[in-house]
Design a protein around this motif. Structure first.
Motif, short mmCIF file in Angstrom:
data_model
loop_
_atom_site.label_atom_id
_atom_site.label_comp_id
_atom_site.label_asym_id
_atom_site.label_seq_id
_atom_site.Cartn_x
_atom_site.Cartn_y
_atom_site.Cartn_z
N SER A 85 -93.67 58.26 -107.61
CA SER A 85 -94.96 58.83 -107.24
C SER A 85 -95.15 58.70 -105.73
CB SER A 85 -96.09 58.09 -107.97
OG SER A 85 -96.19 56.77 -107.48
N TRP A 86 -96.17 59.36 -105.20
CA TRP A 86 -96.46 59.26 -103.78
C TRP A 86 -96.74 57.81 -103.39
CZ3 TRP A 86 -95.58 60.58 -99.19
CH2 TRP A 86 -96.39 60.16 -98.14
N SER A 87 -97.42 57.06 -104.25
CA SER A 87 -97.73 55.66 -103.91
C SER A 87 -96.45 54.84 -103.79
CB SER A 87 -98.69 55.04 -104.93
OG SER A 87 -98.13 55.06 -106.22
N HIS A 88 -95.41 55.17 -104.56
CA HIS A 88 -94.12 54.48 -104.42
C HIS A 88 -93.49 54.78 -103.06
CE1 HIS A 88 -94.21 54.40 -108.94
NE2 HIS A 88 -93.83 53.16 -108.68
N TYR A 89 -93.48 56.06 -102.70
CA TYR A 89 -92.94 56.43 -101.39
C TYR A 89 -93.73 55.76 -100.27
CZ TYR A 89 -89.75 60.04 -103.10
OH TYR A 89 -88.73 60.71 -103.71
N ALA A 90 -95.05 55.76 -100.39
CA ALA A 90 -95.90 55.15 -99.36
C ALA A 90 -95.59 53.66 -99.21
CB ALA A 90 -97.38 55.36 -99.69
N GLU A 91 -95.40 52.99 -100.32
CA GLU A 91 -95.07 51.55 -100.27
C GLU A 91 -93.72 51.33 -99.61
OE1 GLU A 91 -96.05 47.67 -100.56
OE2 GLU A 91 -97.34 49.33 -101.17
N LEU A 92 -92.74 52.15 -99.95
CA LEU A 92 -91.41 52.04 -99.33
C LEU A 92 -91.48 52.31 -97.83
CD1 LEU A 92 -89.25 53.80 -102.07
CD2 LEU A 92 -89.25 51.35 -101.48
N LEU A 93 -92.28 53.29 -97.44
CA LEU A 93 -92.43 53.60 -96.02
C LEU A 93 -93.10 52.44 -95.28
CD1 LEU A 93 -93.51 57.32 -96.33
CD2 LEU A 93 -91.39 56.49 -95.29
N ASN A 94 -94.11 51.83 -95.90
CA ASN A 94 -94.78 50.67 -95.29
C ASN A 94 -93.82 49.50 -95.12
OD1 ASN A 94 -97.45 51.42 -94.67
ND2 ASN A 94 -97.98 51.36 -96.83
N ILE A 95 -93.02 49.24 -96.14
CA ILE A 95 -92.04 48.15 -96.06
C ILE A 95 -91.04 48.43 -94.94
CG2 ILE A 95 -90.11 47.05 -97.26
CD1 ILE A 95 -91.75 47.46 -99.88
N GLY A 96 -90.55 49.67 -94.88
CA GLY A 96 -89.61 50.04 -93.83
C GLY A 96 -90.22 49.90 -92.45
N TYR A 97 -91.48 50.28 -92.31
CA TYR A 97 -92.17 50.20 -91.03
C TYR A 97 -92.36 48.74 -90.61
CZ TYR A 97 -95.57 51.10 -87.36
OH TYR A 97 -96.23 51.16 -86.16
N ILE A 98 -92.73 47.89 -91.55
CA ILE A 98 -92.91 46.46 -91.27
C ILE A 98 -91.59 45.86 -90.83
CG2 ILE A 98 -93.40 44.23 -92.33
CD1 ILE A 98 -95.54 45.73 -94.05
N CYS A 99 -90.51 46.16 -91.55
CA CYS A 99 -89.18 45.64 -91.19
C CYS A 99 -88.77 46.14 -89.81
CB CYS A 99 -88.14 46.05 -92.22
SG CYS A 99 -88.37 45.25 -93.81
N TYR A 100 -89.06 47.40 -89.51
CA TYR A 100 -88.72 47.97 -88.20
C TYR A 100 -89.47 47.23 -87.09
CZ TYR A 100 -88.74 51.32 -84.35
OH TYR A 100 -88.66 51.92 -83.13
N ARG A 101 -90.75 46.99 -87.30
CA ARG A 101 -91.57 46.31 -86.27
C ARG A 101 -91.13 44.87 -86.05
NH1 ARG A 101 -97.66 47.63 -85.71
NH2 ARG A 101 -97.19 46.08 -84.18
#
Length: 144
Positions: A125-141
């Motif tokens: 679902s979109w919420s799954h993608y959003a969570e994965l994007l947030n995790i990726g963004y946090i790891c990147y930062r």
């Protein structure tokens, strides 16, 4: 009388099963359409921001203004952070290939989506993608 009652219970079961399958298929179709729309919105934002360049210089201001205008026109769901996630979705998955509309609508008689649509048959679902994007963004930062 008992035979009639059994047939009636079978009728109830089939109707209930059909309705449940229809509801599940509708939810899947809505999720797929939402994912496609959010990817496209992300692409539109990136294309507007970058004008063909590799990076944009003023994205935050654009997202704040765009958020306010979209909320006025379409209601909730367009916060600056939501638009940022849509933008990140496109940036992280630029070759995302949405399925053709007729493939999304067409289903087999059994009510299942054709297996060729996804290798695993699992839809995120979109919420799954959003969570994965947030995790990726946090790891990147965290790398900075």
């Amino acid at each position: 009388m008992e035979l009639e009652e059994n047939k009636y219970n079978e009728l109830l079961y089939h109707i209930g099963s059909t309705l449940q399958t229809a509801k599940q298929n509708a939810i899947k179709a809505i999720n797929v359409e939402l994912i496609i729309a959010n990817w496209k919105i992300g692409r539109y934002i990136v294309d507007f921001e970058q004008h063909g360049k590799k990076r944009a210089g003023y994205g935050k201001e654009l997202l704040v203004t765009l958020s306010a205008d979209l909320k006025l026109k379409f209601g909730k769901g367009f916060s600056r952070s939501s638009l940022q996630l849509m933008r990140l979705f496109y940036i992280n998955y630029p070759k995302f290939q949405p399925l053709a509309d007729e493939d999304l609508i067409r289903q087999t008689v059994s009510g299942e989506f054709p297996k060729r649509q996804t290798p695993s048959g699992v839809f995120l679902s979109w919420s799954h993608y959003a969570e994965l994007l947030n995790i990726g963004y946090i790891c990147y930062r965290r790398t900075f």
